[in-house]
Structure formats: structure tokens, C-alpha cells
Scaffold this motif. Structure first.
Motif, mmCIF file in Angstrom:
data_model
loop_
_atom_site.group_PDB
_atom_site.id
_atom_site.type_symbol
_atom_site.label_atom_id
_atom_site.label_comp_id
_atom_site.label_asym_id
_atom_site.label_seq_id
_atom_site.Cartn_x
_atom_site.Cartn_y
_atom_site.Cartn_z
ATOM 1 N N VAL A 161 -3.945 -3.174 7.586
ATOM 2 C CA VAL A 161 -3.104 -4.328 7.243
ATOM 3 C C VAL A 161 -2.262 -4.742 8.435
ATOM 4 O O VAL A 161 -2.066 -5.917 8.712
ATOM 5 C CB VAL A 161 -2.179 -3.999 6.050
ATOM 6 C CG1 VAL A 161 -1.138 -5.077 5.849
ATOM 7 C CG2 VAL A 161 -2.994 -3.823 4.789
ATOM 8 N N LEU A 165 -1.056 -6.695 15.074
ATOM 9 C CA LEU A 165 0.271 -7.311 15.082
ATOM 10 C C LEU A 165 1.153 -6.671 16.140
ATOM 11 O O LEU A 165 1.045 -5.488 16.421
ATOM 12 C CB LEU A 165 0.944 -7.099 13.727
ATOM 13 C CG LEU A 165 0.309 -7.772 12.544
ATOM 14 C CD1 LEU A 165 0.993 -7.286 11.289
ATOM 15 C CD2 LEU A 165 0.472 -9.273 12.657
ATOM 16 N N VAL A 167 4.273 -6.275 15.585
ATOM 17 C CA VAL A 167 5.246 -5.459 14.844
ATOM 18 C C VAL A 167 4.575 -4.256 14.192
ATOM 19 O O VAL A 167 5.154 -3.584 13.358
ATOM 20 C CB VAL A 167 5.967 -6.278 13.754
ATOM 21 C CG1 VAL A 167 6.810 -7.338 14.368
ATOM 22 C CG2 VAL A 167 4.975 -6.863 12.782
ATOM 23 N N LEU A 171 6.033 -1.832 11.265
ATOM 24 C CA LEU A 171 5.616 -2.206 9.919
ATOM 25 C C LEU A 171 4.823 -1.102 9.233
ATOM 26 O O LEU A 171 5.059 -0.785 8.071
ATOM 27 C CB LEU A 171 4.757 -3.478 10.003
ATOM 28 C CG LEU A 171 4.265 -4.045 8.685
ATOM 29 C CD1 LEU A 171 5.430 -4.479 7.829
ATOM 30 C CD2 LEU A 171 3.319 -5.206 8.921
ATOM 31 N N LEU A 174 6.715 1.779 7.536
ATOM 32 C CA LEU A 174 7.409 1.295 6.344
ATOM 33 C C LEU A 174 6.441 1.146 5.179
ATOM 34 O O LEU A 174 6.779 1.401 4.027
ATOM 35 C CB LEU A 174 8.073 -0.058 6.645
ATOM 36 C CG LEU A 174 8.744 -0.771 5.466
ATOM 37 C CD1 LEU A 174 9.890 0.052 4.938
ATOM 38 C CD2 LEU A 174 9.219 -2.150 5.873
ATOM 39 N N LEU A 175 5.204 0.740 5.455
ATOM 40 C CA LEU A 175 4.234 0.567 4.391
ATOM 41 C C LEU A 175 3.654 1.894 3.926
ATOM 42 O O LEU A 175 3.470 2.126 2.742
ATOM 43 C CB LEU A 175 3.087 -0.338 4.869
ATOM 44 C CG LEU A 175 3.443 -1.775 5.205
ATOM 45 C CD1 LEU A 175 2.236 -2.480 5.796
ATOM 46 C CD2 LEU A 175 3.930 -2.503 3.986
ATOM 47 N N TYR B 129 6.186 -5.097 1.287
ATOM 48 C CA TYR B 129 5.437 -6.309 0.936
ATOM 49 C C TYR B 129 6.128 -7.541 1.520
ATOM 50 O O TYR B 129 5.483 -8.428 2.084
ATOM 51 C CB TYR B 129 5.339 -6.434 -0.586
ATOM 52 C CG TYR B 129 4.692 -7.712 -1.057
ATOM 53 C CD1 TYR B 129 5.447 -8.835 -1.319
ATOM 54 C CD2 TYR B 129 3.320 -7.798 -1.252
ATOM 55 C CE1 TYR B 129 4.863 -10.014 -1.748
ATOM 56 C CE2 TYR B 129 2.727 -8.975 -1.681
ATOM 57 C CZ TYR B 129 3.506 -10.075 -1.928
ATOM 58 O OH TYR B 129 2.928 -11.243 -2.346
ATOM 59 N N ALA B 131 8.007 -7.602 4.106
ATOM 60 C CA ALA B 131 7.832 -7.581 5.562
ATOM 61 C C ALA B 131 6.476 -8.168 5.937
ATOM 62 O O ALA B 131 6.347 -8.887 6.931
ATOM 63 C CB ALA B 131 7.955 -6.150 6.094
ATOM 64 N N ILE B 132 5.447 -7.882 5.143
ATOM 65 C CA ILE B 132 4.122 -8.427 5.417
ATOM 66 C C ILE B 132 4.133 -9.933 5.322
ATOM 67 O O ILE B 132 3.442 -10.627 6.080
ATOM 68 C CB ILE B 132 3.115 -7.853 4.420
ATOM 69 C CG1 ILE B 132 2.928 -6.395 4.701
ATOM 70 C CG2 ILE B 132 1.815 -8.601 4.478
ATOM 71 C CD1 ILE B 132 1.598 -5.897 4.382
ATOM 72 N N MET B 135 4.759 -11.636 8.579
ATOM 73 C CA MET B 135 3.965 -11.278 9.750
ATOM 74 C C MET B 135 3.516 -12.519 10.516
ATOM 75 O O MET B 135 3.221 -13.557 9.933
ATOM 76 C CB MET B 135 2.711 -10.500 9.332
ATOM 77 C CG MET B 135 3.000 -9.099 8.868
ATOM 78 S SD MET B 135 1.502 -8.108 8.737
ATOM 79 C CE MET B 135 0.465 -9.111 7.699
#
Lengths: 231, 235
Positions: A161, A165, A167, A171, A174-175, B129, B131-132, B135
Motif C-alpha cells: 500500500v 511513496l 512518506v 506511513l 503506522l499501518l 486510513y 493518512a492513506i 498520500m
């Protein structure tokens, strides 16, 4: 699909053997974290558990080990997708007609192999640094295998996902980590039982880990394709 | 449309205001303290509705994500995103009001009980979610990935819930040790709270969705203008 998975896994492992990022950078990082936990908690703190007196480090060792593994896994997963994003490899592989579920399984196997190697060394490190016993090696082996499968499966989905990117490095943790919190829970409890031989619930939590592994691999195989779609 | 309010939202908004006043009146003035919890039961009139509201919003996100994955509908995509925002806001309030309730009742702001722990993890999952949604990706790629996550999140929430339940269930019995006996007026206050917070959630959701819709139209307009400019240069 399995042929595609094999191709991916072999490619990734060949890259690792050539670049030695996991063995040369992530492994030392893991050992360092184990040592830092020693600094943070200190060897002098002790707890009384039933009839015996144990050092806090030994008592907490299962949890500390799995946290170290999770942190190292984040790095390993980031690395696994960083090797692809430089030249847009994943798009090229999808366009070449590779089955997305196969790509997912291949990545999973490659990262899992690297993670198992890490866990072997970090486990030895934990035994040495924290002076933990080992009551049930078979249970520990099962826990390690199943937890690795679960961590790698969930991690690969979320690393995908975040792939490509800028970030990504902030990211993906965090996911991934909230999703892996049950795995940390189950693995920690099962490892506790395997190491100290105290609890009756060791095999219960090991089977719970098995369920997690199955669920995360199944979800990953279904979700990987839609995630990598680019239209 | 150049504003996000309409006759419908004004109706919802004023009713929300009215019900909030009523809920405050019933919750703070008319209803009495509960047997065990005494005055802190009044927080329940807010705490429970916020959690229910959050779950309702996340259900909308789930449905929206599924529909988006099937037919790429912009409407459902933006609805899913807006609902996730409002839901996370409500869940945050739920956690805070829960902690405030816990202090006088349990003596502590936090307990590692199953519901609290899995709610906290759920909150962070939805922060992920959100944060996504921010993006830097082509719009449809970002929506696609967010939609997949919207669905997968629910599976993860269920997994976390059951594993934490098993964990704390094995280690101790009921955490509460309290048996809330909500009597008529208190039940009514709770009901008022639910209606008030539900209307507020609907109002927020509609406005947020329309804002997102307008933002998207603005983006498209900007793109068309840029294309037109480029074409006129070519002539």
C-alpha cells in the motif's frame, strides 16, 4: 501462481545474498535493540514469580524479543519494497502477466526466510543477554514459524500500500503495527509458555497464531491484486 | 452548488441543536444519579452515543469502500473518506469521555480491558486510513488503495477484538464489577444523547462530503483550465 511465487522469492533472496542488507544492517540493528532494552530495564530489577526469583529482563524476554522482531521486520519489509520501486519493477511484473497472488506469496516467502534468519540470531541473543531458560523447544519453534508467517503476510500487504511513496517510511509502520498487535500478543504469551513452561495456554495461543497466519495470508492474496492495480 | 449548506442540512442542524439542548437538560438536570456510578453516569449519555456513532460511520466507510471497488463511483469513495473522518473524530471523543468516566468510577483513566484496548487499536488503524487518504498519488490509485484498506481494516478490527477478548478473558473475570441499573429517566437521557449526537454526526458527514465533492470539482476545473491554456499555446 506458484511458479510466479518461486520466481519472485528466488529473485529477492538472490538480491539479498548480493547486497547483504538484512544480514549486514538489519541484524545488527536487532541485536542493538536487544542491548538497548537491557539498558532501559537494567539487569538489577527482579520479580518474584511463584517460588522463584527472576530478573525482570528474563521475565520480559519473550515480549522484548517480539518487539525487536517487529521493528526489524518493518525494516526488512521496507527494504523488500524499496528494491522494487526504484525502476517501477512491480508495475512491470504485473504487466508481464505475473499473478498478483503469486507475487504476494513470493515476496512473503523471501521476507519470511530473511525474518526467520533474523529471529534465529536474535533468539540466541535474547537467551544469552537475558538468561532465559527454554522449557519447550517444539512449542517455541511452532510459535516462531507461525508468527513469522503472520507478520510477513500482513506486513507485505501494507508495505505494498505504501510502496512508491515518499512518506513510505512513516506511513507503513503506522499501518502495520496496529494490525500486528494481536500477533505480538499471541506470540508473546505463547513464547512465555514455551520458555518458562508455566502456562497451560501455550498451545492455545500457538493455535491462535496459526489462525492469524491463515487469515492474513488469505487476505493478502486477495487484496494484493487490487492494491497494485494502477488504473 | 457553491456552498455546502442546504435546506436539508439546516433542518438537520437545527434539530441537532434542539436535541442537544434537550439532552443536556435531561442528562444534567432532570435525571438523577445512578446507584453505583452516581453522577458519572451522566458521561455515559455522551460516551455510548459517540461510540455508536463511530461504528455507524465506519459501517458507511465499509459499504462505500466495497461499492467503490466494484464500480469506481466517486460518490461512494468520497462518502467513505468523509465517514471515516467523522467516525474517527467520534471514536476519539469516545475514548476521552471513557477515560474521564473511568477516573471517578474505576479510580484510573485506563484499564487494559478488552473493549478499551481494542477500541484504542481501532482508533489508530483508522488514523492510518486517514493518512492513506492524504498520500501523494494519482487520485484513482489512492482511492483504490484506500478502499482496499477500508475493507481490510474491518477484518483487522474483528481479529484484534477477539484476540484481546481471549487475552483478558483468560486472565481475569469481569473488569467492571458494576452492574449499571439505568432507570427510566436515565434511559431516556441516554436516548436523547444518542439522537442528538446522531444528528450532529449526520450534519457533519453531509457537510464534509459536500466539501470533499467541491474540492474534487475544483481540482477537475483547474485541470481543464490548465489543459485549455496549454492547447491555446499550441495554436
Amino acid at each position: 501462481m506458484l511458479r510466479d511465487a518461486w520466481l519472485m522469492a528466488v529473485k529477492d533472496l538472490r538480491i539479498e545474498m548480493a547486497t547483504r542488507v538484512v544480514t549486514g544492517q538489519i541484524l545488527p540493528f536487532g541485536v542493538l535493540v536487544l542491548i538497548l532494552f537491557g539498558f532501559a530495564i537494567g539487569p538489577d530489577l527482579a520479580v518474584v514469580v511463584g517460588p522463584e526469583r527472576r530478573s525482570m529482563l528474563a521475565q520480559a524476554a519473550p515480549g522484548l524479543f517480539w518487539i525487536t522482531v517487529l521493528l526489524a521486520a518493518l525494516l526488512a519489509l521496507g527494504r523488500a519494497f524499496a528494491v522494487e520501486s526504484a525502476d517501477g519493477n512491480l508495475d512491470a511484473l504485473m504487466m508481464a502477466g505475473l499473478d498478483p497472488a503469486g507475487i504476494f506469496l513470493g515476496k512473503l516467502v523471501a521476507v519470511a526466510v530473511q525474518l526467520l534468519l533474523l529471529e534465529l540470531v536474535l533468539g540466541l541473543g535474547a537467551f544469552v543477554l537475558y538468561s532465559t531458560p527454554l522449557a519447550e523447544p517444539a512449542m517455541l519453534a511452532a510459535v516462531v514459524l507461525l508468527a513469522t508467517a503472520a507478520i510477513t503476510a500482513a506486513g507485505t500487504v501494507y508495505a505494498a500500500v505504501g510502496s512508491g511513496l515518499r512518506v513510505r517510511d512513516t506511513l507503513v509502520p503506522l499501518l502495520v503495527l496496529p494490525v500486528l498487535s494481536p500477533v505480538l500478543l499471541a506470540a508473546g504469551l505463547a513464547t512465555d509458555a514455551a520458555v518458562f513452561g508455566t502456562s497451560d495456554n501455550g498451545w492455545l495461543w500457538t493455535s491462535v497464531l496459526g489462525v492469524f497466519a491463515l487469515v492474513y495470508v488469505a487476505v493478502g492474496m486477495l487484496a494484493f491484486g487490487p492494491i497494485m492495480e494502477e488504473s | 452548488m457553491n456552498a455546502t449548506s442546504s435546506k436539508g442540512t439546516r433542518v438537520i442542524g437545527y434539530s441537532a441543536l434542539a436535541f442537544t439542548v434537550l439532552a443536556l437538560f435531561f442528562g444534567l438536570v432532570v435525571s438523577g444519579p445512578e446507584v453505583n456510578m452516581r453522577e458519572s453516569v451522566r458521561l455515559m449519555y455522551v460516551h455510548v452515543p459517540t461510540i455508536l456513532g463511530a461504528y455507524a460511520c465506519y459501517a458507511v466507510t465499509l459499504v462505500g469502500s466495497i461499492i467503490y471497488l466494484r464500480n469506481r463511483s466517486e460518490f461512494w469513495d468520497l462518502l467513505a473518506a468523509s465517514a471515516a473522518e467523522i467516525g474517527t473524530l467520534y471514536l476519539g471523543f469516545g475514548l476521552i469521555t471513557g477515560a474521564l468516566w473511568g477516573r471517578p468510577t474505576w479510580g484510573t483513566y485506563w484499564e487494559w480491558d478488552p473493549r478499551l484496548t481494542s477500541t484504542a487499536v481501532m482508533f489508530i488503524m483508522y488514523l492510518g486510513y486517514l493518512a492513506i487518504r492524504r498520500m501523494e498519488l494519482p487520485r484513482d490509485v489512492r482511492s483504490q488503495r484506500a478502499a482496499v484498506l477500508g475493507v481490510v481494516n474491518i477484518i483487522n478490527v474483528i481479529v484484534v477484538h477477539y484476540s484481546v477478548q481471549l487475552w483478558r478473558g483468560l486472565h481475569q473475570g469481569s473488569t467492571f464489577g458494576l452492574d449499571p441499573q439505568i432507570r427510566d429517566m436515565q434511559y431516556f437521557s441516554w436516548f436523547m444523547g444518542t439522537v442528538a449526537l446522531g444528528l450532529i454526526a449526520a450534519w457533519l458527514l453531509i457537510h464534509r462530503f459536500r466539501l470533499a465533492w467541491l474540492e474534487r470539482q475544483l481540482e477537475d476545473q483547474w485541470l481543464e483550465e490548465a489543459l485549455a491554456e496549454r492547447r491555446s499555446e499550441a495554436i
